[in-house]
Design an enzyme around this catalytic site. Structure first.
Site, PDB file in Angstrom:
ATOM      1  N   TYR A 174       0.825  -1.216   0.000  1.00 11.18           N
ATOM      2  CA  TYR A 174       0.000   0.000   0.000  1.00 11.18           C
ATOM      3  C   TYR A 174       0.862   1.270   0.000  1.00 11.18           C
ATOM      4  CZ  TYR A 174      -4.164  -2.875   1.000  1.00 11.18           C
ATOM      5  OH  TYR A 174      -5.194  -3.788   0.949  1.00 11.18           O
ATOM      6  N   LYS A 221       5.163 -14.223   4.211  1.00  9.44           N
ATOM      7  CA  LYS A 221       5.304 -15.167   3.108  1.00  9.44           C
ATOM      8  C   LYS A 221       6.777 -15.099   2.686  1.00  9.44           C
ATOM      9  CE  LYS A 221       3.215 -17.891   0.075  1.00  9.44           C
ATOM     10  NZ  LYS A 221       2.604 -19.173   0.358  1.00  9.44           N
ATOM     11  N   ASP A 227      -0.914 -17.704   3.894  1.00 10.98           N
ATOM     12  CA  ASP A 227      -1.971 -18.456   3.209  1.00 10.98           C
ATOM     13  C   ASP A 227      -2.460 -19.620   4.075  1.00 10.98           C
ATOM     14  OD1 ASP A 227       0.537 -19.570   2.847  1.00 10.98           O
ATOM     15  OD2 ASP A 227       0.261 -20.083   0.732  1.00 10.98           O
ATOM     16  N   ASP A 260      -5.011  -6.475   6.387  1.00 12.69           N
ATOM     17  CA  ASP A 260      -6.297  -6.028   5.846  1.00 12.69           C
ATOM     18  C   ASP A 260      -7.178  -7.242   5.560  1.00 12.69           C
ATOM     19  OD1 ASP A 260      -8.189  -4.324   4.887  1.00 12.69           O
ATOM     20  OD2 ASP A 260      -7.081  -3.693   3.109  1.00 12.69           O
ATOM     21  N   ASP A 307     -10.472  -9.053   7.970  1.00  8.67           N
ATOM     22  CA  ASP A 307     -11.826  -9.187   7.414  1.00  8.67           C
ATOM     23  C   ASP A 307     -12.289 -10.636   7.471  1.00  8.67           C
ATOM     24  OD1 ASP A 307     -11.755  -6.488   6.840  1.00  8.67           O
ATOM     25  OD2 ASP A 307     -12.588  -6.707   4.837  1.00  8.67           O
TER      26      ASP A 307
HETATM   27 MG    MG Z   1     -10.123  -3.482   4.357  1.00  5.51          MG
END
Ligand code: MG
Ligand code: NAI
Length: 342
Positions: A120, A167, A215, A239, A243
């Site tokens: 990001y 990772k 993962d 992020d 969720d």
């Molecule tokens: Mg989000």
């Protein structure tokens, strides 16, 4: 000392749940000076910009900020506001509550997400018509800072398990650096690794840590969330995994978050402006009220924060509940029930 709190309701149900949180704060001993700022879609329409400079300054200069939600302009509002408070850590607890229908009622997780870099960082290129690139930035300083924050959070909040998501087997340079920085911080703090075969469950006194490929971690979090506590993540992984965890505990109306910087912080529910129910007075105020509880904790009103959380938990268990949780109560009725318990 009276803390000065920037209050930015934003759009949609932001304008319904933020007043609910203020009602709850008004029912407590700490005295706050609330200063309201405008932001969001309606401000873009009225004034030509979604986040006026004065609202940015309000957040930057306040002791803390309470933010509701923005609509289509969310990225233009919340990303600069997170930067205004210099927040490097995004803290997202995902807990199941008694009485609430959750996929995994044993879930009690806290995601500590690096909030400033990773994928990001905004460094994208358009090389040719059919080739685009993205630069993933991971620095030693930011990685150590988030690791330190995560281990400290675990120690202060009674979590024995810390997991570092990464990772590094594929992204050897960037996540290699992230993992090494977390390991170095663990060593400096005297936090041992969970012995092999202990499957996440802490076996000794005090905090232990382990690392996990992100993962595989996504799968394990769904099957055995009870094996995990604090999860320290690079930006995108935090992020997504937070969720995913939201889905385990019963939905967006319950999830608070904090964006924490060195001297300042912003508190917001994980949900957005919910245009499908905005204006009906039925938004669940719990996520916003729990975000206000995180603010109380941050401002060293730990006792008041505990009282708010207990009151919200009591109302979630006994009702009244809003329609998203299967009830028929309004935002105001739920808020009044929380205030009553205080
Ligand atoms: Mg989000
Ligand atoms: P959303 O979180 O607004 O809504 C998703 C679903 O959850 C909707 O059905 C909504 O009714 C329900 N929901 C959310 N919060 C609730 C609450 N407190 N009580 C009861 N039900 C609740 O996400 P969506 O629909 O993807 O986005 C709507 C708008 O919000 C978009 O314009 C988006 O850009 C914006 N958004 C803003 C965010 C922010 O300001 N931080 C974050 C996410 C979305």
């Amino acid at each position: 000392m009276t803390h000065r709190i920037a209050v930015i309701p934003g759009d949609g149900i932001g304008g319904e749940v933020v007043p609910a949180a203020i009602d709850v704060l008004d029912a407590l001993d700490p005295a706050f000076e609330f200063v309201e700022g405008e932001a969001g879609d309606h401000v873009l329409t009225e004034r030509g910009e979604a986040l006026p400079e004065e609202t940015y300054e309000l957040a930057a200069e306040a002791d803390a900020t309470l933010f509701g939600a923005a609509g289509e302009t969310a990225a233009d509002v919340i990303l600069p506001l997170r930067e205004a408070v210099d927040s490097f850590a995004n803290v997202r607890p995902a807990r199941a509550y008694p009485g609430i229908d959750a996929v995994k009622p044993e879930t009690d997780l806290v995601f500590v997400r690096e909030n400033t870099e990773g994928v990001y960082s905004g460094i994208e290129d358009h090389i040719t018509d059919d080739v685009t690139t993205l630069t993933r930035v991971i620095t030693e300083d930011a990685s150590r800072r988030i690791a330190d924050f995560g281990f400290e959070y675990a120690a202060e909040n009674g979590y024995d398990d810390v997991t570092v998501a990464h990772k590094a087997n594929v992204m050897r340079e960037t996540d290699g650096r992230f993992l090494e920085a977390c390991e170095a911080v663990a060593e400096e703090r005297g936090v041992p690794r969970t012995p092999d075969g202990a499957s996440g469950e802490a076996v000794s006194e005090g905090i232990e840590f382990d690392d996990a490929l992100m993962d595989a971690l996504a799968m394990h979090l769904i099957m055995h969330p009870e094996d995990y506590g604090v999860v320290i993540c690079p930006n995108l992984a935090g992020d997504m995994l937070s969720d995913l965890a939201a889905g385990l505990v019963g939905g967006l109306g319950l999830l608070p978050s904090a964006n924490v910087g060195p001297d300042n912080a912003l508190f917001e529910p994980v949900h957005g402006s919910a245009p499908d129910i905005a204006g009906e007075g039925i938004a669940n105020p719990a996520a916003m009220i729990l975000s206000a509880a995180m603010m109380l904790e941050h401002l060293d009103y730990g006792g008041a924060a505990d009282r708010v959380r207990e009151a919200v938990e009591g109302v979630l268990e006994d009702g009244p509940r809003t329609p998203d949780l299967g009830g028929d109560a309004s935002t105001d009725e739920v808020t009044a029930a929380v205030v009553d318990r205080l």
